[in-house]
Motif scaffolding. Sequence first.
Motif, PDB file in Angstrom:
ATOM      1  N   LEU A 395       0.824  -1.207   0.000  1.00  0.00           N
ATOM      2  CA  LEU A 395       0.000   0.000   0.000  1.00  0.00           C
ATOM      3  C   LEU A 395       0.862   1.262   0.000  1.00  0.00           C
ATOM      4  N   SER A 396       1.958   1.252   0.740  1.00  0.00           N
ATOM      5  CA  SER A 396       2.832   2.425   0.746  1.00  0.00           C
ATOM      6  C   SER A 396       3.452   2.640  -0.633  1.00  0.00           C
ATOM      7  N   THR A 397       3.766   1.548  -1.332  1.00  0.00           N
ATOM      8  CA  THR A 397       4.294   1.669  -2.700  1.00  0.00           C
ATOM      9  C   THR A 397       3.242   2.266  -3.627  1.00  0.00           C
ATOM     10  N   GLU A 398       1.994   1.801  -3.477  1.00  0.00           N
ATOM     11  CA  GLU A 398       0.906   2.311  -4.318  1.00  0.00           C
ATOM     12  C   GLU A 398       0.690   3.800  -4.106  1.00  0.00           C
ATOM     13  N   LEU A 399       0.859   4.278  -2.865  1.00  0.00           N
ATOM     14  CA  LEU A 399       0.622   5.684  -2.548  1.00  0.00           C
ATOM     15  C   LEU A 399       1.877   6.543  -2.669  1.00  0.00           C
ATOM     16  N   GLY A 400       2.991   5.934  -3.070  1.00  0.00           N
ATOM     17  CA  GLY A 400       4.223   6.701  -3.227  1.00  0.00           C
ATOM     18  C   GLY A 400       4.836   7.126  -1.917  1.00  0.00           C
ATOM     19  N   LYS A 401       4.655   6.350  -0.871  1.00  0.00           N
ATOM     20  CA  LYS A 401       5.219   6.668   0.436  1.00  0.00           C
ATOM     21  C   LYS A 401       6.213   5.596   0.845  1.00  0.00           C
ATOM     22  N   ASP A 402       7.125   5.989   1.716  1.00  0.00           N
ATOM     23  CA  ASP A 402       8.115   5.047   2.251  1.00  0.00           C
ATOM     24  C   ASP A 402       7.820   4.885   3.737  1.00  0.00           C
ATOM     25  N   ILE A 403       7.286   3.700   4.110  1.00  0.00           N
ATOM     26  CA  ILE A 403       6.812   3.495   5.483  1.00  0.00           C
ATOM     27  C   ILE A 403       7.420   2.228   6.054  1.00  0.00           C
ATOM     28  N   GLU A 404       7.858   2.321   7.283  1.00  0.00           N
ATOM     29  CA  GLU A 404       8.416   1.176   8.004  1.00  0.00           C
ATOM     30  C   GLU A 404       7.411   0.722   9.061  1.00  0.00           C
ATOM     31  N   LEU A 405       7.129  -0.586   9.082  1.00  0.00           N
ATOM     32  CA  LEU A 405       6.240  -1.146  10.099  1.00  0.00           C
ATOM     33  C   LEU A 405       7.088  -1.787  11.186  1.00  0.00           C
ATOM     34  N   VAL A 406       6.880  -1.345  12.417  1.00  0.00           N
ATOM     35  CA  VAL A 406       7.608  -1.884  13.571  1.00  0.00           C
ATOM     36  C   VAL A 406       6.605  -2.587  14.469  1.00  0.00           C
ATOM     37  N   THR A 407       6.867  -3.836  14.793  1.00  0.00           N
ATOM     38  CA  THR A 407       5.951  -4.607  15.627  1.00  0.00           C
ATOM     39  C   THR A 407       6.616  -4.976  16.947  1.00  0.00           C
ATOM     40  N   SER A 408       5.804  -5.165  17.968  1.00  0.00           N
ATOM     41  CA  SER A 408       6.286  -5.620  19.275  1.00  0.00           C
ATOM     42  C   SER A 408       5.159  -6.377  19.963  1.00  0.00           C
ATOM     43  N   GLY A 409       5.542  -7.248  20.871  1.00  0.00           N
ATOM     44  CA  GLY A 409       4.542  -8.026  21.606  1.00  0.00           C
ATOM     45  C   GLY A 409       3.943  -9.148  20.791  1.00  0.00           C
ATOM     46  N   GLU A 410       4.709  -9.661  19.793  1.00  0.00           N
ATOM     47  CA  GLU A 410       4.172 -10.725  18.933  1.00  0.00           C
ATOM     48  C   GLU A 410       3.829 -11.981  19.710  1.00  0.00           C
ATOM     49  N   GLU A 411       4.473 -12.171  20.870  1.00  0.00           N
ATOM     50  CA  GLU A 411       4.218 -13.381  21.661  1.00  0.00           C
ATOM     51  C   GLU A 411       2.937 -13.287  22.484  1.00  0.00           C
ATOM     52  N   THR A 412       2.275 -12.124  22.505  1.00  0.00           N
ATOM     53  CA  THR A 412       1.032 -11.954  23.256  1.00  0.00           C
ATOM     54  C   THR A 412      -0.035 -12.899  22.722  1.00  0.00           C
ATOM     55  N   GLU A 413      -0.656 -13.650  23.620  1.00  0.00           N
ATOM     56  CA  GLU A 413      -1.623 -14.662  23.201  1.00  0.00           C
ATOM     57  C   GLU A 413      -3.055 -14.154  23.323  1.00  0.00           C
ATOM     58  N   ALA A 451      12.232  11.145   5.946  1.00  0.00           N
ATOM     59  CA  ALA A 451      11.412  10.817   4.777  1.00  0.00           C
ATOM     60  C   ALA A 451      10.670   9.505   4.964  1.00  0.00           C
ATOM     61  N   VAL A 452      11.247   8.592   5.729  1.00  0.00           N
ATOM     62  CA  VAL A 452      10.625   7.295   5.970  1.00  0.00           C
ATOM     63  C   VAL A 452       9.661   7.408   7.143  1.00  0.00           C
ATOM     64  N   GLY A 453       8.390   7.135   6.885  1.00  0.00           N
ATOM     65  CA  GLY A 453       7.399   7.152   7.949  1.00  0.00           C
ATOM     66  C   GLY A 453       7.477   5.899   8.798  1.00  0.00           C
ATOM     67  N   ARG A 454       6.833   5.960   9.928  1.00  0.00           N
ATOM     68  CA  ARG A 454       6.915   4.848  10.881  1.00  0.00           C
ATOM     69  C   ARG A 454       5.523   4.545  11.429  1.00  0.00           C
ATOM     70  N   ILE A 455       5.124   3.284  11.316  1.00  0.00           N
ATOM     71  CA  ILE A 455       3.881   2.805  11.930  1.00  0.00           C
ATOM     72  C   ILE A 455       4.248   1.674  12.878  1.00  0.00           C
ATOM     73  N   SER A 456       3.805   1.771  14.100  1.00  0.00           N
ATOM     74  CA  SER A 456       4.099   0.721  15.086  1.00  0.00           C
ATOM     75  C   SER A 456       2.823  -0.041  15.407  1.00  0.00           C
ATOM     76  N   LEU A 457       2.980  -1.333  15.522  1.00  0.00           N
ATOM     77  CA  LEU A 457       1.876  -2.230  15.851  1.00  0.00           C
ATOM     78  C   LEU A 457       2.317  -3.026  17.071  1.00  0.00           C
ATOM     79  N   ALA A 458       1.675  -2.795  18.199  1.00  0.00           N
ATOM     80  CA  ALA A 458       2.120  -3.397  19.456  1.00  0.00           C
ATOM     81  C   ALA A 458       0.961  -4.088  20.153  1.00  0.00           C
ATOM     82  N   ALA A 459       1.276  -5.159  20.868  1.00  0.00           N
ATOM     83  CA  ALA A 459       0.282  -5.888  21.652  1.00  0.00           C
ATOM     84  C   ALA A 459       0.856  -6.157  23.035  1.00  0.00           C
ATOM     85  N   ALA A 460      -0.011  -6.107  24.045  1.00  0.00           N
ATOM     86  CA  ALA A 460       0.435  -6.365  25.417  1.00  0.00           C
ATOM     87  C   ALA A 460      -0.766  -6.755  26.259  1.00  0.00           C
ATOM     88  N   HIS A 461      -0.511  -7.552  27.298  1.00  0.00           N
ATOM     89  CA  HIS A 461      -1.554  -7.898  28.258  1.00  0.00           C
ATOM     90  C   HIS A 461      -1.699  -6.762  29.266  1.00  0.00           C
TER      91      HIS A 461
END
Length: 700
Positions: A395-413, A451-461
């Motif tokens: 989607l960032s390529t389609e919109l001409g943007k440079d975006i980095e996705l950072v995730t944390s808490g992947e082990e959250t059940e 120039a590079v945008g940042r989106i964070s996706l985090a999960a936690a109990h």
Amino acid sequence: MMSQDDVHRLAYLEEAKELLADLEASLLELERTPGDADLLHKIFRAMHTIKGSGAMFGFDDIAAFTHDVETIFDKVRNGLLGVSRELLDLSFHACDHIRSLLEPDNAGDAGLTAAGRMLLEGFRRYAGEDAAPADAALPAPQEESPGVARIYRLRIRPQGDILVTGNNPLHLLEDVCSLGECRMFVHVEAVGPLDDLDPEACLIWWDCVLRSPASRQDLVDVFLFVEDECDLTIDLLDDGCALDGEGVHKLLGQILVERGDITPADLENALSAQKRLGDILADQGLVQPSQVASALAEQSAVRDLGQKQADRQEKASSIRVAADKLDFLVDLVGELVIVQAQIRQAVDERGDPYLRGLAEHLERLSESLRDSTLSIRMLPIGATFAKFRRLVRDLSTELGKDIELVTSGEETELDKTVIERLSDPLVHLLRNSIDHGVESPAERQAVGKPAVGRISLAAAHVGGEVCITVADDGGGLDPAAIRAKAEQRGIIAPGADLTLKELYHLIFQPGFSTAKAVTSVSGRGVGMDVVKRAIDALRGSVEIDSERGKGTAIAVRLPLTLAIIDGLQVQAGGEYFVVPLALVEECVELARDADGQRRRIVNLRGEVAPVLSLREAFGLAGEPPSIEPIVVARVDGERIGIAVDRVVGEHQTVIKTLGRLYRDVDAFSGATIRGDGSMALIIDVAALVRREAQFEAGRS
């Protein structure tokens, strides 16, 4: 009744989908670190497994397509081709194509076949190759499964002049040992007195037992350049399929016969004596003592390595269970919890100490069974997060943007049902962050941002809930634009006094959008409405925090499971209700005014919270108590008081869905069965608050 072949095909389909998910994740990592050789090996192994298993179970189209893609990555792995954006784009499209081929309805689809052919032509152009015929023969899949640890016996006999050619046998042994866990036994019986030794002659040789996931060909390749100077024998002792090591541990005589040190007749004659077999053979001159010692060493090594193999397989063993079977088990546990509550109530009424002890023991067992069963349905949310990396990239390529996705808490059940229903809301949140939140590179640089945008996706109990946060470092929400749009559409009155948080929550209204133009990504005002409805259906809540120019963070709070929850049972007007305990902060008591009127606000240690009455909300008859218990809950970040007649206590709540006739009753999320067999409705607190707010607005 499914045949065994059908069972295997279904198992392959599930495994292939998991491998494709891992493959996409590895490709995304490779895009960030193009020189990572381990990632290239991982990608190659995933493709090889998809190809080999596909050919084995009749998915010839998948095997043929994956074989050609695998060939390209083999060249990348060997340094003949580089990693570029073009290669990765083709690879992602190849993953999509394989995923389409896995769908039963797409079997024999001519359009899909043509699309696959075009993809392969793209790969060949990238590799600088001419287009290959469409019906190119597919090599037979290898018999050995990659990644499975096997046990080999190697007999390594260098010829006497191997040192003269410049080869060192010790380097070959080091290469063998690097492939896995190795036991070596050296034979030195040919070594004579020191004065008679030829320093250029190799007089020793080795027996080796190796435990390794390497294939037989990998072992042969170690000796590729000395095949004329070394006699090599490789025997497979264990293919890694036996779970208990059966068939691996062999008797000493068997080992010597298999290795060709003695004949079966020699073994039979020796066994007629009463001595130990090793001594018998040595005394008869059939074998050297060193050969007996070597065979004993192999016997011990194979036993030890085989036991380790069995232990590791036992620890890593797992089985696949169909989701419907697991759901049925959870339903049965729910019924058990209901029956246990009924038994407990009946025992309390009888007052029998012996029965009370049994009831308490049953309660402990049912709680343990409930927790264990629900834990089986708990899955780490990381697998869902991994899918979104591809979404952000495309989607960032389609919109001409440079975006980095950072995730944390992947082990959250989280409960598998919640995860399945959470995917769409998270997709909408990410799409809005990419389209509305993160600015274009030029706009970001103009205000001093990277120039590079940042989106964070985090999960936690957080307590008894899971909090999932989607945050971006974009321009943030524009309160003025939101207010203007809301006034224009008649959602709020002009100049209405709203807090910033209330203003932000207007974006969840149906049809609300501040986009200036409708695009393929957003602008129709349905995304955030879908998010809110989906989260409410999961009995969750949404909170928004935004700062103009800095970014926006949307936090979604969800219950851990949708099957059995802890609830607070209350009573109002002779009816019983359940409030999810995860929402409850405290319970207080509030006396009515001097004229007997109910208070509509409560002061909780300096914080004012509105109070709604269950009696008034549901039109229940009867006189309320003079002192009303107030259940204080938190909804969408705000405190709300719920006035009831009596707080009964905590209740293990098995959630039962309401029938079709009650589909439009939005104040309840379900029902449960009490210990006496009567029903108690589970209150959807967020929906109840919204309904009362709309009612008050209409009355005013």
